[in-house]
Design a protein around this motif. Structure first.
Motif, PDB file in Angstrom:
ATOM      1  N   MET A 226      15.751 -15.791  72.153  1.00  0.00           N
ATOM      2  CA  MET A 226      15.101 -15.110  73.279  1.00  0.00           C
ATOM      3  C   MET A 226      15.087 -13.602  73.076  1.00  0.00           C
TER       4      MET A 226
ATOM      5  N   ALA B 268      12.543 -12.626  70.562  1.00  0.00           N
ATOM      6  CA  ALA B 268      11.182 -12.768  71.086  1.00  0.00           C
ATOM      7  C   ALA B 268      10.843 -11.677  72.096  1.00  0.00           C
TER       8      ALA B 268
ATOM      9  N   VAL C 106      12.294 -11.235  75.096  1.00  0.00           N
ATOM     10  CA  VAL C 106      12.456 -11.630  76.494  1.00  0.00           C
ATOM     11  C   VAL C 106      13.428 -10.697  77.201  1.00  0.00           C
TER      12      VAL C 106
ATOM     13  N   SER D  52      19.811 -12.466  78.389  1.00  0.00           N
ATOM     14  CA  SER D  52      19.312 -13.809  78.100  1.00  0.00           C
ATOM     15  C   SER D  52      20.364 -14.859  78.452  1.00  0.00           C
TER      16      SER D  52
ATOM     17  N   ALA E  93      10.712 -21.747  77.891  1.00  0.00           N
ATOM     18  CA  ALA E  93      10.073 -21.133  79.056  1.00  0.00           C
ATOM     19  C   ALA E  93      11.140 -20.464  79.904  1.00  0.00           C
ATOM     20  N   VAL E  94      10.783 -19.336  80.519  1.00  0.00           N
ATOM     21  CA  VAL E  94      11.681 -18.602  81.412  1.00  0.00           C
ATOM     22  C   VAL E  94      10.982 -18.460  82.758  1.00  0.00           C
TER      23      VAL E  94
ATOM     24  N   GLN F 174       7.481 -19.727  82.903  1.00  0.00           N
ATOM     25  CA  GLN F 174       6.471 -19.105  82.052  1.00  0.00           C
ATOM     26  C   GLN F 174       6.843 -19.288  80.589  1.00  0.00           C
TER      27      GLN F 174
ATOM     28  N   VAL G  23       7.268 -18.816  76.604  1.00  0.00           N
ATOM     29  CA  VAL G  23       7.661 -17.680  75.775  1.00  0.00           C
ATOM     30  C   VAL G  23       7.195 -17.932  74.347  1.00  0.00           C
ATOM     31  N   GLN G  24       6.565 -16.944  73.726  1.00  0.00           N
ATOM     32  CA  GLN G  24       6.140 -17.059  72.331  1.00  0.00           C
ATOM     33  C   GLN G  24       7.305 -16.653  71.438  1.00  0.00           C
TER      34      GLN G  24
ATOM     35  N   LYS H 153       3.970  -9.084  78.280  1.00  0.00           N
ATOM     36  CA  LYS H 153       4.765 -10.312  78.218  1.00  0.00           C
ATOM     37  C   LYS H 153       4.349 -11.280  79.323  1.00  0.00           C
TER      38      LYS H 153
ATOM     39  N   GLY I 184       2.706 -14.858  78.695  1.00  0.00           N
ATOM     40  CA  GLY I 184       3.390 -16.025  79.248  1.00  0.00           C
ATOM     41  C   GLY I 184       2.440 -16.906  80.044  1.00  0.00           C
TER      42      GLY I 184
END
Length: 272
Positions: free
Chosen positions: A19, A22, A24, A30, A61-62, A65, A67-68, A242, A246
């Motif tokens: 995370m 990425a 996030v 995280s 997903a967070v 949504q 996450v790539q 982001k 998402g």
């Protein structure tokens, strides 16, 4: 005794590390998101920060949504100017998208098309899976256009556009239509109309408006799915935020899941 205690490397990478990589949040934040029950892996709620995943196959997903996790993917919003062909190489030598894509190390391509005389929101990416979902009309991703047209558009015409217009390639209807300005003041003789639809047919907005007697003078795509052009000036581009990314990835994953479920149901029915 655990695998780690023997000094062997367990499979996968810790979720909070993935995370953080990425973008996030930091690893500590995280971990907090995971502990609060705000993170899922492949649709399963994860509350233990020690969970290991494979970034190449697992879906994270967070807060619902997507996450790539693949940081090699790039997503750009471009406000395409008029006169630019939605192609990376125009056979007729007209100005094309290379003047924008050449600015990037990644090999980007456009998601869908805007005709040369239509300006507005165009997505450039190297994510083929996402591009397929966004561009294919069967997935129902909506687009919103603002058109300056000849003549004063009436409420009856708006209803026609929403009910359906017979064109050469079939009946097409807008998902939503509203008149922004109807032939008054300096704009006398013209109207400003906003249309939302999910069709991907060629020059569909121009053809619809022409069919109801209001040829398009100028056309801009203002919205593509959850993306809004906002104040991005003509010819400018930016990375998606982001949040925007998402939302797009969530649409893509939901569509893929729905498609897989439909295929599974069809297969089960065939085997009955």
């Amino acid at each position: 005794m655990s695998v780690e205690s023997w000094g062997e490397e367990p499979e996968g990478i810790r979720l909070q590390k993935v995370m953080a990589a990425a973008g996030v949040a930091s690893r500590r934040v995280s971990e907090q998101l995971i502990a609060e029950g705000r993170v899922t892996v492949n649709g399963e709620l994860v509350t233990e920060p020690g969970r290991r995943i494979d970034p190449e196959t697992d879906l994270v997903a967070v807060n619902g949504q997507a996450v790539q996790l693949d940081t090699s993917k790039r997503y750009i919003m471009l406000n395409k100017p008029r006169g630019i062909v939605s192609s990376l190489k125009d056979e007729n030598g007209r100005p094309d998208l290379r003047q924008f894509t050449d600015d990037f190390e990644e090999r980007l391509f456009n998601v869908g098309r805007l005709d040369a005389e239509t300006s507005g929101l165009l997505v450039l990416t190297n994510d083929g899976d996402l591009a397929h979902v966004l561009a294919h009309p069967s997935f129902g991703v909506s687009k919103t256009y603002v058109a300056k047209v000849d003549g004063a558009v009436s409420a009856q015409t708006v209803q026609k556009l929403k009910t359906g217009i017979e064109l050469d390639d079939g009946v097409i209807k807008a998902d939503a239509v509203r008149i922004l300005a109807a032939g008054s003041g300096k704009a006398e003789g013209t109207s400003l109309v906003e249309l939302t639809l999910h069709s991907g047919k060629n020059r569909i907005v121009r053809r619809m408006l022409s069919a109801v007697g209001h040829p398009v003078i100028d056309l801009v795509r203002r919205q593509f799915g959850p993306l809004h052009l906002g104040t991005l000036r003509s010819g400018a581009y930016r990375d998606l935020t982001k949040v925007e990314l998402g939302e797009l990835l969530t649409i893509s994953r939901d569509a893929a899941s729905s498609q897989a479920a439909s295929a599974q149901t069809a297969s089960a029915q065939e085997n009955e």
